[in-house]
Motif scaffolding. Structure first.
Motif, short mmCIF file in Angstrom:
data_model
loop_
_atom_site.label_atom_id
_atom_site.label_comp_id
_atom_site.label_asym_id
_atom_site.label_seq_id
_atom_site.Cartn_x
_atom_site.Cartn_y
_atom_site.Cartn_z
N LEU A 242 77.67 60.94 51.71
CA LEU A 242 76.62 60.63 52.69
C LEU A 242 75.44 61.57 52.43
CD1 LEU A 242 79.31 60.63 55.45
CD2 LEU A 242 77.93 58.62 54.97
N PRO A 243 74.36 61.07 51.83
CA PRO A 243 73.25 61.94 51.46
C PRO A 243 72.66 62.67 52.67
CG PRO A 243 72.84 59.67 50.75
CD PRO A 243 74.13 59.67 51.50
N ALA A 244 72.49 63.98 52.54
CA ALA A 244 72.02 64.82 53.66
C ALA A 244 70.59 64.50 54.06
CB ALA A 244 72.15 66.29 53.28
N ASN A 245 69.82 63.89 53.13
CA ASN A 245 68.41 63.62 53.45
C ASN A 245 68.21 62.26 54.12
OD1 ASN A 245 69.16 62.28 51.09
ND2 ASN A 245 67.07 62.26 50.30
N GLU A 246 69.32 61.58 54.47
CA GLU A 246 69.20 60.30 55.18
C GLU A 246 70.20 60.27 56.32
OE1 GLU A 246 69.63 56.93 52.50
OE2 GLU A 246 68.91 58.18 50.85
N LYS A 247 69.78 59.79 57.47
CA LYS A 247 70.71 59.66 58.61
C LYS A 247 71.78 58.62 58.27
CE LYS A 247 68.14 60.96 62.75
NZ LYS A 247 66.81 61.39 62.27
N PRO A 248 73.04 58.88 58.65
CA PRO A 248 74.05 57.84 58.43
C PRO A 248 73.64 56.55 59.14
CG PRO A 248 75.10 59.90 59.05
CD PRO A 248 73.62 60.10 59.23
N GLY A 249 73.61 55.44 58.40
CA GLY A 249 73.12 54.18 58.96
C GLY A 249 74.20 53.11 58.95
N PRO A 250 73.80 51.84 59.21
CA PRO A 250 74.75 50.72 59.26
C PRO A 250 75.55 50.57 57.96
CG PRO A 250 72.55 50.01 59.94
CD PRO A 250 72.41 51.41 59.46
N GLY A 251 74.88 50.81 56.83
CA GLY A 251 75.56 50.71 55.53
C GLY A 251 76.71 51.71 55.43
N ASP A 252 76.47 52.93 55.91
CA ASP A 252 77.52 53.97 55.88
C ASP A 252 78.67 53.59 56.81
OD1 ASP A 252 76.08 55.82 54.17
OD2 ASP A 252 74.71 56.05 55.86
N LYS B 24 90.46 51.02 57.01
CA LYS B 24 91.51 50.00 56.86
C LYS B 24 92.60 50.44 55.88
CE LYS B 24 88.15 46.29 57.58
NZ LYS B 24 87.35 45.28 56.87
N VAL B 25 92.25 51.39 55.00
CA VAL B 25 93.23 51.86 54.00
C VAL B 25 93.98 53.03 54.62
CG1 VAL B 25 93.51 52.59 51.61
CG2 VAL B 25 91.56 51.20 52.24
N LYS B 26 95.15 52.75 55.17
CA LYS B 26 95.83 53.74 56.02
C LYS B 26 96.39 54.95 55.26
CE LYS B 26 95.29 51.41 59.87
NZ LYS B 26 93.89 51.50 60.23
N ARG B 27 97.00 54.71 54.12
CA ARG B 27 97.78 55.79 53.48
C ARG B 27 96.92 56.89 52.88
NH1 ARG B 27 99.44 51.45 51.10
NH2 ARG B 27 98.66 52.15 49.08
N THR B 28 95.67 56.57 52.57
CA THR B 28 94.86 57.47 51.75
C THR B 28 94.20 58.58 52.58
OG1 THR B 28 94.41 55.49 50.45
CG2 THR B 28 93.09 57.38 49.96
N THR B 29 94.19 59.79 52.05
CA THR B 29 93.49 60.92 52.69
C THR B 29 91.98 60.70 52.58
OG1 THR B 29 95.29 62.35 52.00
CG2 THR B 29 93.27 63.44 52.67
N LYS B 30 91.25 61.00 53.66
CA LYS B 30 89.81 60.72 53.66
C LYS B 30 88.99 62.00 53.80
CE LYS B 30 91.03 56.26 55.52
NZ LYS B 30 92.48 56.52 55.54
N VAL B 31 87.96 62.11 52.97
CA VAL B 31 87.08 63.28 52.97
C VAL B 31 85.65 62.79 53.09
CG1 VAL B 31 86.22 65.13 51.46
CG2 VAL B 31 88.67 64.65 51.54
N ALA B 32 84.81 63.56 53.79
CA ALA B 32 83.38 63.22 53.84
C ALA B 32 82.61 64.30 53.07
CB ALA B 32 82.90 63.17 55.29
N ILE B 33 81.69 63.85 52.21
CA ILE B 33 80.88 64.80 51.44
C ILE B 33 79.41 64.57 51.79
CG2 ILE B 33 80.23 65.60 49.13
CD1 ILE B 33 82.85 64.39 48.09
N ALA B 34 78.76 65.63 52.28
CA ALA B 34 77.32 65.57 52.51
C ALA B 34 76.65 65.93 51.19
CB ALA B 34 76.92 66.55 53.60
N THR B 35 76.11 64.93 50.48
CA THR B 35 75.50 65.18 49.17
C THR B 35 74.01 65.53 49.31
OG1 THR B 35 75.06 62.81 48.96
CG2 THR B 35 77.08 63.63 47.94
N LYS B 36 73.42 65.98 48.20
CA LYS B 36 71.97 66.24 48.12
C LYS B 36 71.50 67.27 49.15
CE LYS B 36 71.29 61.49 46.49
NZ LYS B 36 70.41 60.33 46.35
#
Length: 310
Positions: free
Chosen positions: A98-108, A117-129
């Motif tokens: 999620l690019p730091a220079n843009e607000k999280p929007g509908p696309g995100d 929807k993918v239950k088993r997988t570990t999820k991480v958020a990265i603030a890029t840029k």
């Protein structure tokens, strides 16, 4: 799995997802430490699931680079989205960029919902840029990411700010991702940086050079197919030459003219730029023969999509 010196070895797959141009490819290259994935400021440059491989004493981290998830407009778009969704279920960790220079929007939100929807997988958020914002803006962005997780029912194992460009926090991100992997043996030999066949990497580098400086209407319309690639016979062993014959496919005559340029100047530049990159990647002198062909409306034609490798 036998632990080495009392320490266990970890290995696994991490997939970066995000809107087109969220910094996924640049981050993959920064983590691997070399150029394995093509980057461009044009959205939707990545088409193949190229894996970058990070080798460490204690772990092997295999990075799966996916095309940017987006709402599909063409058959090609649908194929790309299917590819992304199958990838998500097969990896150990999914990291959304999620690019730091843009607000999280509908696309995100669309992407994070798909991830949820993918239950088993570990999820991480990265603030890029993060190099593009102040610390105050970054703080707000990290809170917005946390809220997005809460609103979509996604539990973030980590939220990590990084700048692939300046290298800030890249090593920390690598450690955190390794920490989330299961124990397992080395899956690829030392020295392998990607498991994509060399023809695919070569085609991607040519495509990147072709996109350089182009106007917006062309990016999606260019496909590159390496028709032939092999070492030239009758060359002394200490002076090898790799012959590569490749076709650039566009959808219309007018696009062909743009790619070739006045008196062939643009095609020549594409050839020179990509040849240097290919030589650096493969470590061999290269003779590159490029031709531009028209495949009418190939993005909407299942038969042509197959022929062009989608």
């Amino acid at each position: 799995m036998t632990p080495q010196d009392g320490h266990s070895h970890k290995s696994g797959f991490v997939s970066f997802v995000g809107r087109p141009n969220a910094g996924k490819s640049t981050l993959t290259n920064a983590l691997v430490g070399t150029k394995v994935v093509i980057t461009s400021d044009k959205p939707q440059t990545t088409r193949t699931v190229v894996r970058g491989i990070v080798h460490r004493e204690d772990a092997q981290l295999i990075l799966v680079d996916t095309p940017g998830l987006h709402r599909p407009r063409t058959l090609l778009g649908e194929r790309l989205n299917d590819l992304v969704k199958t990838t998500l279920g097969e990896v150990d960790v999914v990291a959304v960029c999620l690019p730091a220079n843009e607000k999280p929007g509908p696309g995100d939100r669309f992407i994070v919902n798909e991830m949820a929807k993918v239950k088993r997988t570990t999820k991480v958020a990265i603030a890029t840029k993060t190099d593009l914002v102040t610390s105050e803006q970054l703080g707000e962005h990290l809170l917005a990411i946390q809220r997005l997780g809460e609103e979509t029912g996604t539990e973030w194992a980590e939220i990590v700010p990084v700048s692939a460009k300046s290298g800030d926090q890249v090593a920390l991100l690598q450690d955190l991702l390794v920490g989330l992997l299961p124990e397992g043996p080395q899956l690829y030999p030392d020295g392998d940086l990607s498991d994509a066949p060399e023809e695919i990497l070569v085609a991607e580098l040519i495509r990147e050079a072709a996109l350089e400086g182009l106007r917006d209407e062309l990016p999606h319309s260019i496909a590159v197919v390496v028709e032939e690639m092999g070492l030239r016979e009758d060359r002394p062993e200490d002076k090898p030459l790799l012959d590569i014959h490749a076709n650039l496919y566009v959808e219309r005559d007018s696009q062909k003219g743009i790619i070739i340029g006045p008196k062939g100047s643009r095609l020549k530049t594409i050839g020179t730029t990509s040849r240097k990159q290919i030589e650096a990647l493969l470590g061999t002198p290269v003779y590159l023969d490029l031709h531009v062909k028209i495949a009418k409306d190939w993005q909407r034609d299942p038969r042509q999509l197959r022929k062009l490798g989608f």
